[in-house]
Design a protein around this motif. Structure first.
Motif, PDB file in Angstrom:
ATOM      1  N   LYS A  14       0.841  -1.267   0.142  1.00  0.00           N
ATOM      2  CA  LYS A  14       0.079  -0.199  -0.011  1.00  0.00           C
ATOM      3  C   LYS A  14       0.820   1.258  -0.176  1.00  0.00           C
ATOM      4  O   LYS A  14       0.499   2.135  -0.505  1.00  0.00           O
ATOM      5  CB  LYS A  14      -0.753   0.143   1.498  1.00  0.00           C
ATOM      6  CG  LYS A  14      -1.749  -0.724   1.055  1.00  0.00           C
ATOM      7  CD  LYS A  14      -2.889  -1.312  -0.271  1.00  0.00           C
ATOM      8  CE  LYS A  14      -3.561  -2.636  -0.534  1.00  0.00           C
ATOM      9  NZ  LYS A  14      -4.279  -2.787  -1.166  1.00  0.00           N
ATOM     10  N   ARG A  15       1.993   1.055   0.585  1.00  0.00           N
ATOM     11  CA  ARG A  15       2.891   2.391   1.171  1.00  0.00           C
ATOM     12  C   ARG A  15       3.275   2.497  -0.481  1.00  0.00           C
ATOM     13  O   ARG A  15       3.549   3.677  -1.240  1.00  0.00           O
ATOM     14  CB  ARG A  15       4.041   1.851   1.732  1.00  0.00           C
ATOM     15  CG  ARG A  15       3.228   2.190   3.350  1.00  0.00           C
ATOM     16  CD  ARG A  15       4.545   1.945   3.912  1.00  0.00           C
ATOM     17  NE  ARG A  15       4.097   2.248   5.155  1.00  0.00           N
ATOM     18  CZ  ARG A  15       4.894   1.985   6.501  1.00  0.00           C
ATOM     19  NH1 ARG A  15       5.809   1.403   6.896  1.00  0.00           N
ATOM     20  NH2 ARG A  15       4.297   2.317   8.025  1.00  0.00           N
ATOM     21  N   TRP A  16       3.837   1.661  -1.340  1.00  0.00           N
ATOM     22  CA  TRP A  16       4.412   1.075  -2.921  1.00  0.00           C
ATOM     23  C   TRP A  16       2.976   2.372  -3.373  1.00  0.00           C
ATOM     24  O   TRP A  16       4.066   3.009  -3.760  1.00  0.00           O
ATOM     25  CB  TRP A  16       5.158   0.605  -3.504  1.00  0.00           C
ATOM     26  CG  TRP A  16       5.470   0.082  -4.424  1.00  0.00           C
ATOM     27  CD1 TRP A  16       6.649   0.542  -4.913  1.00  0.00           C
ATOM     28  CD2 TRP A  16       4.304   0.175  -5.744  1.00  0.00           C
ATOM     29  NE1 TRP A  16       6.804   0.552  -6.405  1.00  0.00           N
ATOM     30  CE2 TRP A  16       5.351   0.606  -7.179  1.00  0.00           C
ATOM     31  CE3 TRP A  16       3.183  -0.343  -6.461  1.00  0.00           C
ATOM     32  CZ2 TRP A  16       5.469   0.451  -8.195  1.00  0.00           C
ATOM     33  CZ3 TRP A  16       3.125   0.259  -7.227  1.00  0.00           C
ATOM     34  CH2 TRP A  16       3.733   0.078  -8.616  1.00  0.00           C
ATOM     35  N   MET A  17       2.157   1.882  -3.527  1.00  0.00           N
ATOM     36  CA  MET A  17       1.119   2.325  -4.213  1.00  0.00           C
ATOM     37  C   MET A  17       1.237   4.434  -4.090  1.00  0.00           C
ATOM     38  O   MET A  17       0.751   5.193  -5.003  1.00  0.00           O
ATOM     39  CB  MET A  17      -0.176   1.954  -4.439  1.00  0.00           C
ATOM     40  CG  MET A  17      -1.060   1.880  -5.505  1.00  0.00           C
ATOM     41  SD  MET A  17      -0.569   1.401  -6.543  1.00  0.00           S
ATOM     42  CE  MET A  17      -1.509   2.376  -8.404  1.00  0.00           C
ATOM     43  N   ARG A  18       0.697   4.467  -2.743  1.00  0.00           N
ATOM     44  CA  ARG A  18       0.543   5.433  -2.399  1.00  0.00           C
ATOM     45  C   ARG A  18       2.291   6.830  -2.875  1.00  0.00           C
ATOM     46  O   ARG A  18       1.747   8.326  -3.812  1.00  0.00           O
ATOM     47  CB  ARG A  18       0.522   5.804  -1.190  1.00  0.00           C
ATOM     48  CG  ARG A  18       1.070   7.389  -0.639  1.00  0.00           C
ATOM     49  CD  ARG A  18       0.399   7.722   0.880  1.00  0.00           C
ATOM     50  NE  ARG A  18       0.239   8.795   1.830  1.00  0.00           N
ATOM     51  CZ  ARG A  18       1.586   9.625   1.390  1.00  0.00           C
ATOM     52  NH1 ARG A  18       2.342   9.727   0.868  1.00  0.00           N
ATOM     53  NH2 ARG A  18       0.955  11.187   1.164  1.00  0.00           N
ATOM     54  N   ALA A  19       3.487   5.983  -2.988  1.00  0.00           N
ATOM     55  CA  ALA A  19       4.027   6.884  -3.217  1.00  0.00           C
ATOM     56  C   ALA A  19       4.305   7.235  -4.967  1.00  0.00           C
ATOM     57  O   ALA A  19       4.976   7.685  -5.327  1.00  0.00           O
ATOM     58  CB  ALA A  19       5.704   5.855  -2.695  1.00  0.00           C
ATOM     59  N   GLU A  20       4.042   5.631  -5.088  1.00  0.00           N
ATOM     60  CA  GLU A  20       3.862   6.281  -6.299  1.00  0.00           C
ATOM     61  C   GLU A  20       2.728   7.151  -7.536  1.00  0.00           C
ATOM     62  O   GLU A  20       3.652   8.157  -8.610  1.00  0.00           O
ATOM     63  CB  GLU A  20       3.325   4.783  -7.582  1.00  0.00           C
ATOM     64  CG  GLU A  20       4.158   3.732  -7.505  1.00  0.00           C
ATOM     65  CD  GLU A  20       5.662   3.982  -8.226  1.00  0.00           C
ATOM     66  OE1 GLU A  20       5.822   4.565  -8.847  1.00  0.00           O
ATOM     67  OE2 GLU A  20       6.391   3.707  -7.611  1.00  0.00           O
ATOM     68  N   PHE A  21       2.062   7.512  -6.364  1.00  0.00           N
ATOM     69  CA  PHE A  21       1.223   8.731  -6.813  1.00  0.00           C
ATOM     70  C   PHE A  21       1.681  10.122  -6.508  1.00  0.00           C
ATOM     71  O   PHE A  21       1.562  10.898  -7.381  1.00  0.00           O
ATOM     72  CB  PHE A  21      -0.124   8.253  -5.846  1.00  0.00           C
ATOM     73  CG  PHE A  21      -0.912   8.084  -5.979  1.00  0.00           C
ATOM     74  CD1 PHE A  21      -1.103   7.787  -7.615  1.00  0.00           C
ATOM     75  CD2 PHE A  21      -1.823   6.786  -5.504  1.00  0.00           C
ATOM     76  CE1 PHE A  21      -2.141   6.601  -8.229  1.00  0.00           C
ATOM     77  CE2 PHE A  21      -3.108   5.863  -5.648  1.00  0.00           C
ATOM     78  CZ  PHE A  21      -3.271   6.059  -7.396  1.00  0.00           C
ATOM     79  N   VAL A  22       2.512   9.980  -5.532  1.00  0.00           N
ATOM     80  CA  VAL A  22       3.071  11.210  -5.012  1.00  0.00           C
ATOM     81  C   VAL A  22       4.067  11.783  -6.401  1.00  0.00           C
ATOM     82  O   VAL A  22       4.299  12.787  -7.096  1.00  0.00           O
ATOM     83  CB  VAL A  22       3.929  10.975  -3.969  1.00  0.00           C
ATOM     84  CG1 VAL A  22       5.399  12.342  -3.249  1.00  0.00           C
ATOM     85  CG2 VAL A  22       3.351  10.874  -2.374  1.00  0.00           C
ATOM     86  N   ALA A  23       4.899  10.306  -6.354  1.00  0.00           N
ATOM     87  CA  ALA A  23       5.989  11.304  -7.412  1.00  0.00           C
ATOM     88  C   ALA A  23       5.504  11.391  -8.671  1.00  0.00           C
ATOM     89  O   ALA A  23       5.845  12.017  -9.434  1.00  0.00           O
ATOM     90  CB  ALA A  23       6.851   9.636  -7.966  1.00  0.00           C
ATOM     91  N   GLN A  24       4.296  10.222  -9.655  1.00  0.00           N
ATOM     92  CA  GLN A  24       3.335  11.186 -10.746  1.00  0.00           C
ATOM     93  C   GLN A  24       2.995  12.820 -10.714  1.00  0.00           C
ATOM     94  O   GLN A  24       3.140  13.256 -11.053  1.00  0.00           O
ATOM     95  CB  GLN A  24       2.943  10.480 -11.352  1.00  0.00           C
ATOM     96  CG  GLN A  24       2.553   8.680 -11.156  1.00  0.00           C
ATOM     97  CD  GLN A  24       4.054   8.515 -12.468  1.00  0.00           C
ATOM     98  OE1 GLN A  24       3.456   9.478 -13.399  1.00  0.00           O
ATOM     99  NE2 GLN A  24       5.042   8.240 -12.929  1.00  0.00           N
ATOM    100  N   ALA A  25       2.776  13.123  -9.150  1.00  0.00           N
ATOM    101  CA  ALA A  25       1.763  13.757  -9.369  1.00  0.00           C
ATOM    102  C   ALA A  25       3.356  15.076  -8.797  1.00  0.00           C
ATOM    103  O   ALA A  25       2.834  16.460  -9.376  1.00  0.00           O
ATOM    104  CB  ALA A  25       2.107  13.780  -7.519  1.00  0.00           C
ATOM    105  N   LYS A  26       4.161  15.174  -8.500  1.00  0.00           N
ATOM    106  CA  LYS A  26       5.544  15.806  -8.274  1.00  0.00           C
ATOM    107  C   LYS A  26       6.125  16.117 -10.266  1.00  0.00           C
ATOM    108  O   LYS A  26       6.225  17.057  -9.957  1.00  0.00           O
ATOM    109  CB  LYS A  26       6.480  15.529  -7.600  1.00  0.00           C
ATOM    110  CG  LYS A  26       6.440  15.188  -6.152  1.00  0.00           C
ATOM    111  CD  LYS A  26       7.286  14.459  -5.805  1.00  0.00           C
ATOM    112  CE  LYS A  26       7.574  14.518  -4.231  1.00  0.00           C
ATOM    113  NZ  LYS A  26       8.504  14.218  -3.200  1.00  0.00           N
ATOM    114  N   LEU A  27       5.741  14.725 -10.863  1.00  0.00           N
ATOM    115  CA  LEU A  27       6.185  15.049 -12.372  1.00  0.00           C
ATOM    116  C   LEU A  27       5.488  15.557 -13.076  1.00  0.00           C
ATOM    117  O   LEU A  27       5.483  16.419 -13.690  1.00  0.00           O
ATOM    118  CB  LEU A  27       6.614  14.025 -12.613  1.00  0.00           C
ATOM    119  CG  LEU A  27       7.474  12.825 -12.369  1.00  0.00           C
ATOM    120  CD1 LEU A  27       7.388  11.615 -12.702  1.00  0.00           C
ATOM    121  CD2 LEU A  27       8.582  13.352 -12.813  1.00  0.00           C
ATOM    122  N   ALA A  28       4.815  15.467 -12.307  1.00  0.00           N
ATOM    123  CA  ALA A  28       2.872  16.512 -12.946  1.00  0.00           C
ATOM    124  C   ALA A  28       2.533  18.328 -12.603  1.00  0.00           C
ATOM    125  O   ALA A  28       2.384  18.889 -13.170  1.00  0.00           O
ATOM    126  CB  ALA A  28       1.684  15.999 -12.834  1.00  0.00           C
TER     127      ALA A  28
END
Length: 212
Positions: A147-161
């Motif tokens: 679950k933490r991995w999934m949240r981390a991916e949302f954080v990473a993609q949101a930063k890139l956006a």
């Protein structure tokens, strides 16, 4: 020669998500395969080691020799399911070919729709967390990390956006993602992933960007 430029769907952070699986003997592979099917379809508590051993055509002694305990076998089942999930995501993202970080986020919701079509009993990790009450169970770190991995991916993609308040945005996206899984399983809401996708799209469209 032009250097390879990472495509958006290749930006996912694989660190810690796909650790190498310990090599298994043929008997160990049969045990894990049988346990994975039985645990997911019937529930972890409902399935005993006798049932698993019979399904794998091994003795209980062999099962314990290979995995040590039922608890360790549960952890191995979830670790393998996590690897299967990441392979599935890779395949879906390569098929969908999202062109921007925002599209990657939405593609993760589209992938969820496809995944749930093949996983009629909902999320194996959420199901396991309900059944395994002990916080020190060997499988709990696997569940939490997934679950933490999934949240981390949302954080990473949101930063890139270029979104503002990326931690809060990731929290909301994760709630939509996980809520869809629970609603699908518990509330018999078969269109939950599609509803979550639309809600995520609306959220991204209205979320503020970092000021230039």
């Amino acid at each position: 020669m032009v250097a390879h430029q990472a495509r958006p769907w290749e930006w996912l952070n694989r660190t810690g998500a796909e650790g190498a699986e310990k090599a298994l003997t043929p008997a160990g592979e049969r045990i894990l395969t049988a346990a994975s099917t039985l645990f997911y379809e019937q529930g972890i508590r409902a399935v005993g080691v006798d049932t698993i051993a019979n399904a794998a055509d091994v003795t209980k002694k062999t099962l314990y020799d290979r995995f040590g305990s039922k608890d360790n076998l549960i952890a191995a089942y979830l670790e393998r399911r996590n690897r299967v999930w990441h392979v599935f995501l890779d395949e879906q993202l390569a098929r969908l070919r999202p062109g921007t970080p925002e599209e990657v986020i939405l593609a993760l919701f589209t992938a969820l729709t496809e995944w749930m079509a093949e996983s009629r009993r909902g999320c194996g990790f959420i199901n396991a967390s309900v059944e395994l009450a002990a916080p020190d169970h060997p499988a709990m770190p696997v569940i939490v990390a997934q679950k933490r991995w999934m949240r981390a991916e949302f954080v990473a993609q949101a930063k890139l956006a270029g979104f503002d308040r990326v931690e809060e945005l990731a929290d909301r996206l994760l709630l939509l993602h996980e809520g869809a899984l629970v609603s699908y399983r518990v509330a018999a809401m078969e269109h939950a992933p599609e509803v979550a996708y639309r809600a995520a799209a609306d959220l991204l469209a209205s979320w503020p960007r970092v000021s230039a």
